[in-house]
Scaffold this motif. Structure first.
Motif, PDB file in Angstrom:
ATOM      1  N   GLU A  92       0.829  -1.203   0.000  1.00 32.74           N
ATOM      2  CA  GLU A  92       0.000   0.000   0.000  1.00 32.74           C
ATOM      3  C   GLU A  92       0.867   1.259   0.000  1.00 32.74           C
ATOM      4  O   GLU A  92       0.476   2.301  -0.509  1.00 32.74           O
ATOM      5  CB  GLU A  92      -0.933   0.039   1.215  1.00 32.74           C
ATOM      6  N   ASP A 114      -2.556  -1.289   8.470  1.00 33.12           N
ATOM      7  CA  ASP A 114      -3.870  -0.840   8.026  1.00 33.12           C
ATOM      8  C   ASP A 114      -4.678  -0.310   9.206  1.00 33.12           C
ATOM      9  O   ASP A 114      -4.626  -0.883  10.297  1.00 33.12           O
ATOM     10  CB  ASP A 114      -4.608  -2.022   7.387  1.00 33.12           C
ATOM     11  N   GLY A 115      -5.406   0.775   8.968  1.00 31.31           N
ATOM     12  CA  GLY A 115      -6.207   1.362  10.052  1.00 31.31           C
ATOM     13  C   GLY A 115      -5.415   2.459  10.735  1.00 31.31           C
ATOM     14  O   GLY A 115      -5.422   2.596  11.962  1.00 31.31           O
ATOM     15  N   SER A 116      -4.736   3.261   9.886  1.00 32.05           N
ATOM     16  CA  SER A 116      -3.771   4.250  10.408  1.00 32.05           C
ATOM     17  C   SER A 116      -4.363   5.225  11.415  1.00 32.05           C
ATOM     18  O   SER A 116      -3.634   5.762  12.252  1.00 32.05           O
ATOM     19  CB  SER A 116      -3.196   5.068   9.255  1.00 32.05           C
ATOM     20  N   ASN A 203     -18.880   2.557   8.984  1.00 32.81           N
ATOM     21  CA  ASN A 203     -18.746   3.933   9.446  1.00 32.81           C
ATOM     22  C   ASN A 203     -20.088   4.645   9.259  1.00 32.81           C
ATOM     23  O   ASN A 203     -20.436   5.079   8.163  1.00 32.81           O
ATOM     24  CB  ASN A 203     -17.625   4.638   8.675  1.00 32.81           C
ATOM     25  N   TYR A 229     -17.692  -0.893  15.667  1.00 35.05           N
ATOM     26  CA  TYR A 229     -16.789  -0.355  14.641  1.00 35.05           C
ATOM     27  C   TYR A 229     -15.526   0.178  15.278  1.00 35.05           C
ATOM     28  O   TYR A 229     -15.567   1.072  16.114  1.00 35.05           O
ATOM     29  CB  TYR A 229     -17.486   0.760  13.846  1.00 35.05           C
ATOM     30  N   ALA A 232     -10.527  -0.107  11.939  1.00 35.70           N
ATOM     31  CA  ALA A 232      -9.382  -0.823  11.351  1.00 35.70           C
ATOM     32  C   ALA A 232      -9.938  -2.152  10.853  1.00 35.70           C
ATOM     33  O   ALA A 232     -10.450  -2.954  11.652  1.00 35.70           O
ATOM     34  CB  ALA A 232      -8.283  -1.048  12.377  1.00 35.70           C
ATOM     35  N   LEU A 233      -9.836  -2.352   9.558  1.00 36.09           N
ATOM     36  CA  LEU A 233     -10.473  -3.504   8.926  1.00 36.09           C
ATOM     37  C   LEU A 233     -10.119  -4.828   9.616  1.00 36.09           C
ATOM     38  O   LEU A 233     -10.994  -5.667   9.847  1.00 36.09           O
ATOM     39  CB  LEU A 233     -10.053  -3.531   7.444  1.00 36.09           C
ATOM     40  N   TYR A 249     -18.140  -1.507   3.762  1.00 36.40           N
ATOM     41  CA  TYR A 249     -17.598  -0.204   3.406  1.00 36.40           C
ATOM     42  C   TYR A 249     -18.150   0.115   2.023  1.00 36.40           C
ATOM     43  O   TYR A 249     -17.524  -0.112   0.995  1.00 36.40           O
ATOM     44  CB  TYR A 249     -16.064  -0.117   3.461  1.00 36.40           C
ATOM     45  N   LYS A 266     -13.677   2.822  -0.783  1.00 33.68           N
ATOM     46  CA  LYS A 266     -12.434   3.339  -0.206  1.00 33.68           C
ATOM     47  C   LYS A 266     -11.330   2.282  -0.142  1.00 33.68           C
ATOM     48  O   LYS A 266     -10.158   2.568  -0.349  1.00 33.68           O
ATOM     49  CB  LYS A 266     -12.694   3.841   1.215  1.00 33.68           C
ATOM     50  N   ARG A 268      -8.781  -0.840  -0.653  1.00 35.16           N
ATOM     51  CA  ARG A 268      -7.995  -1.286  -1.799  1.00 35.16           C
ATOM     52  C   ARG A 268      -8.214  -2.777  -2.023  1.00 35.16           C
ATOM     53  O   ARG A 268      -8.262  -3.571  -1.080  1.00 35.16           O
ATOM     54  CB  ARG A 268      -6.503  -1.020  -1.565  1.00 35.16           C
ATOM     55  N   GLU A 272      -6.283  -5.337   0.691  1.00 40.17           N
ATOM     56  CA  GLU A 272      -7.247  -5.188   1.791  1.00 40.17           C
ATOM     57  C   GLU A 272      -8.464  -6.082   1.511  1.00 40.17           C
ATOM     58  O   GLU A 272      -8.645  -7.123   2.139  1.00 40.17           O
ATOM     59  CB  GLU A 272      -7.664  -3.720   1.959  1.00 40.17           C
TER      60      GLU A 272
HETATM   61  P1  AHM Z   1      -5.837   3.033   5.689  1.00 38.98           P
HETATM   62  O1  AHM Z   1      -5.229   2.012   4.772  1.00 38.98           O
HETATM   63  O2  AHM Z   1      -5.544   4.440   5.267  1.00 38.98           O
HETATM   64  O3  AHM Z   1      -5.538   2.768   7.121  1.00 38.98           O
HETATM   65  O4  AHM Z   1      -7.436   2.911   5.471  1.00 38.98           O
HETATM   66  C1  AHM Z   1      -8.052   1.673   5.546  1.00 38.98           C
HETATM   67  C2  AHM Z   1      -8.933   1.648   6.765  1.00 38.98           C
HETATM   68  C3  AHM Z   1      -9.489   0.285   7.083  1.00 38.98           C
HETATM   69  O5  AHM Z   1      -8.721  -0.428   7.974  1.00 38.98           O
HETATM   70  C4  AHM Z   1     -10.807   0.652   7.746  1.00 38.98           C
HETATM   71  O6  AHM Z   1     -11.747  -0.380   7.597  1.00 38.98           O
HETATM   72  C5  AHM Z   1     -11.216   1.897   7.031  1.00 38.98           C
HETATM   73  O7  AHM Z   1     -10.039   2.451   6.477  1.00 38.98           O
HETATM   74  C6  AHM Z   1     -11.817   2.895   7.967  1.00 38.98           C
HETATM   75  O8  AHM Z   1     -12.179   4.021   7.259  1.00 38.98           O
HETATM   76  P2  AHM Z   1     -13.008   5.219   7.964  1.00 38.98           P
HETATM   77  O9  AHM Z   1     -12.023   5.910   8.821  1.00 38.98           O
HETATM   78  O10 AHM Z   1     -13.485   6.022   6.813  1.00 38.98           O
HETATM   79  O11 AHM Z   1     -14.133   4.607   8.731  1.00 38.98           O
END
Ligand code: AHM
Ligand code: MG
Length: 331
Positions: A92, A114-116, A203, A229, A232-233, A249, A266, A268, A272
């Motif tokens: 990513e 993932d889930g920054s 979300n 929720y 973070a996926l 999502y 949103k 990938r 993801e």
């Molecule tokens: P990232 O790769 O920038 O961390 O975004 C992916 C994350 C997923 O882990 C999560 O499910 C989603 O984005 C959450 O998005 P939001 O903040 O819009 O709810």
């Protein structure tokens, strides 16, 4: 009384031997485990070392990169290359494909952190990966593989110490970290049939901007289930794998500010959505995109392609698929 649990490596060795496979995959998985443990270490001590902030850079998607995104990416790259088994990797965090070892057998698609948005809080994030095998018989036809061509996909929920992996046609398995930083105690994951524990995860701030069919389904059904929720996926899907239900999502199509629409979704696809969909499929579930297409059937056209995602227990994914397919879903 001493007790010894089966480690992930014992489990995998047995699996490979039972199926008469080579040890190359074990060597690759060993490198992925090493990477995960190192990321876990940096994450646990991130607050102490000032590593929970922004790096000052933007990534390929124009998003702000955190220091730990960069650290985790460097860690994964190092161990994958060191394994000698990876021909190309896709991250990513990197715009282009990453060439590794010309004689490598595998493609690895990964999101190192993932889930920054959870990083500044030291709350759970994920390290997600999907693995496909190169064409060993003839010329390689490319690296853009659909999820159905993955041979394995997995996720570490960091820093909780859980690791879940699905092996093609061999199920989805969860492991827990022990005192010696080994992942142990394989537990087969099967989505529960009983809706009593099912949860929805999405979300909710975006609900007004979902397509009509999705809004309608939510209005009719959401009160039947608990809502959870994390953002973070890996963590959200971790719960769905145990409790059942659906992670959504959806595409964002009705935002008053058109710049904030995500008609392609949103998340990938390669590192993801396809990763969790592969795991979900091996656990008896299903995953579709905004057109109701199985996520695993989508062959990506580019490395960082996005997709909407509806993921989880088959009956719920089927219900929403019907809504997505009706004319009413037209925005
Ligand atoms: P990232 O790769 O920038 O961390 O975004 C992916 C994350 C997923 O882990 C999560 O499910 C989603 O984005 C959450 O998005 P939001 O903040 O819009 O709810
Ligand atoms: Mg990500």
């Amino acid at each position: 009384m001493l007790s010894f649990e089966i480690t992930f490596m014992d489990f995998l060795l047995e699996h490979q031997e039972r199926h008469g496979r080579t040890y190359h995959f074990l060597i690759l998985m060993n490198s992925i485990l090493n990477a995960a443990k190192r990321i876990q270490h940096y994450y646990l001590t991130g607050a102490l070392h000032g590593n929970l902030g922004l790096s000052g850079c933007l990534n390929v998607q124009g998003e702000r990169v955190m220091k730990l995104d960069e650290i985790a990416n460097a860690v994964v790259k190092h161990y994958l290359a060191r394994s000698g088994r990876v021909i190309y990797a896709v991250s990513e965090e990197e715009e282009d494909i990453i060439p590794m070892n010309a004689s490598g057998r595998y493609f690895v698609y990964y999101d190192p952190m993932d889930g920054s948005s959870n990083i500044p809080h030291n709350l759970p994030v994920g390290f997600l990966f999907g693995i496909a095998k190169r064409n060993l018989e003839g010329p390689e036809d490319g690296h853009l593989r659909a999820g159905q061509d993955y041979i394995a996909a997995g996720m570490f929920v960091i820093p909780t110490g859980t690791f879940t992996i699905a092996l093609k046609e061999a199920g989805c398995w969860r492991f827990n970290i022990d005192e010696t930083m080994n992942y142990v105690k394989p537990t087969r994951m099967k989505l529960p049939d009983d809706p009593k524990t099912w949860e929805l995860s999405f979300n909710s701030a975006h609900r007004d901007y979902f397509a009509n069919g999705v809004r309608e389904w939510l209005e009719e059904n959401e009160k039947k289930y608990q809502f959870r929720y994390l953002g973070a996926l890996a963590g959200d899907f971790h719960r769905i794998l145990t409790n059942g239900g659906m992670f959504l999502y959806p595409a964002i199509v009705n935002h008053p500010d058109p710049k904030k629409n995500y008609p392609q979704g949103k998340l990938r696809l390669m590192y993801e959505a396809a990763v969790v969909s592969f795991m979900c499929h091996e656990a008896g579930g299903e995953a579709v995109d905004e057109d109701g297409r199985p996520i695993l059937s989508i062959r990506p056209e580019n490395l960082h392609q996005r997709t909407a995602l509806y993921l989880g227990s088959k009956p719920l994914v089927e219900e929403i698929r019907e809504k997505l397919n009706t004319r009413k879903n037209i925005r």
